[in-house]
Design an enzyme around this catalytic site. Structure first.
Site, PDB file in Angstrom:
ATOM      1  N   SER A 133       0.857  -1.189   0.000  1.00 19.69           N
ATOM      2  CA  SER A 133       0.000   0.000   0.000  1.00 19.69           C
ATOM      3  C   SER A 133       0.887   1.230   0.000  1.00 19.69           C
ATOM      4  CB  SER A 133      -0.886   0.001   1.253  1.00 19.69           C
ATOM      5  OG  SER A 133      -1.554   1.242   1.398  1.00 19.69           O
ATOM      6  N   TYR A 143      -1.957   0.484  10.706  1.00 16.45           N
ATOM      7  CA  TYR A 143      -1.961   0.001   9.332  1.00 16.45           C
ATOM      8  C   TYR A 143      -0.671   0.371   8.607  1.00 16.45           C
ATOM      9  CZ  TYR A 143      -3.603  -0.870   4.556  1.00 16.45           C
ATOM     10  OH  TYR A 143      -3.746  -1.328   3.262  1.00 16.45           O
TER      11      TYR A 143
END
Length: 255
Positions: free
Chosen positions: A140, A153
């Site tokens: 990501s 995250y």
């Protein structure tokens, strides 16, 4: 069932929805027999029937479950495995560090890092066996930059990136390509909804005013391009964003 010796085979984790399901479809269209792995067996069966692949109910955080996946792949393809797409992952919560939920952080690290490691470790011998294996880890842009409310995250996805880089160094003399794709803003049915524990208003706000965020098929198309290049071509990392997202914090939103 044993596949014909010349049939290419791919494993996609997190294949029950979103980027994983789209990637399974795209790889099947490219000629791969796809083993779709995820926890939700009912969705996998539907997908496998649609694409002519194999469903493998798998929890990447369980060593026993991952071992069963490796055994299934070995039965299907004694010659080895061509492609592994480590897509299983997720974000849970968006609280500041000062209010962080320890269990959410553990879940994120467990699936995004430990799960990726366990699947890779179990399937690596089969990837080497083909003489031209490919690993694509789905990271990501959160693995490149920090942002408020995203520490758990971003820490996990930084882990995905570093594991990818380390694995490439460790496999430098082996016939296995190691790649990462790092998507930015991708609108899927579940990612933001899961992150905000079913709060649809918060989930929708992530994409508010963005005319064309990426969708799962955009990322799947890029992954398929990466793995279908000649075996000597390695994309170390591909960062893919919608045109509207110039950076993590700079997104064009229409009124």
């Amino acid at each position: 069932m044993t596949l014909p010796a010349d049939r290419r085979i791919a494993v996609v984790t997190g294949a029950s929805s979103g980027i994983g399901a789209a990637t399974a479809r795209h790889l099947a269209q490219a000629g791969y027999h796809v083993v779709a792995a995820a926890r939700r067996a009912d969705r996998l069966e539907e997908l496998a029937t649609e694409i002519g692949g194999t469903a493998a109910a798998t929890d990447v955080t369980s060593e026993d479950s991952v071992a069963a996946l490796a055994d299934l792949v070995a039965e299907l393809s004694p010659r080895g495995l061509d492609v592994l797409v480590n897509n299983a992952g997720g974000a849970f919560g968006a609280t500041p560090v000062a209010q962080a939920d320890s269990d959410q952080w553990r879940r994120m690290y467990d699936v995004n890092v430990i799960g990726l490691m366990q699947v890779t470790r179990a399937l690596l011998p089969q990837l080497i066996a083909t003489g031209a294996g490919t690993i694509v880890n789905v990271g990501s842009t959160a693995g490149r930059i920090a942002y408020e409310g995203g520490a758990g995250y971003t820490a996990a996805k930084h882990g995905t990136q570093v594991v990818t880089e380390t694995l490439r160094l460790e496999l430098w003399d082996q016939p296995v390509r190691v790649m990462e794709i790092a998507p930015g803003m991708v609108r899927t049915d579940e990612f933001a909804l899961v992150r905000f524990e079913g709060d649809r208003e918060k989930a929708e706000a992530v994409y508010a005013g963005v005319a064309e965020p990426l969708v799962a098929d955009d990322v799947a198309d890029a992954i398929t391009f990466m793995v279908t290049r000649p075996p000597h071509v390695n994309f170390d990392e591909v960062v893919i964003r919608p045109r509207a997202q110039a950076a993590q914090h700079k997104v064009h939103r229409q009124a």
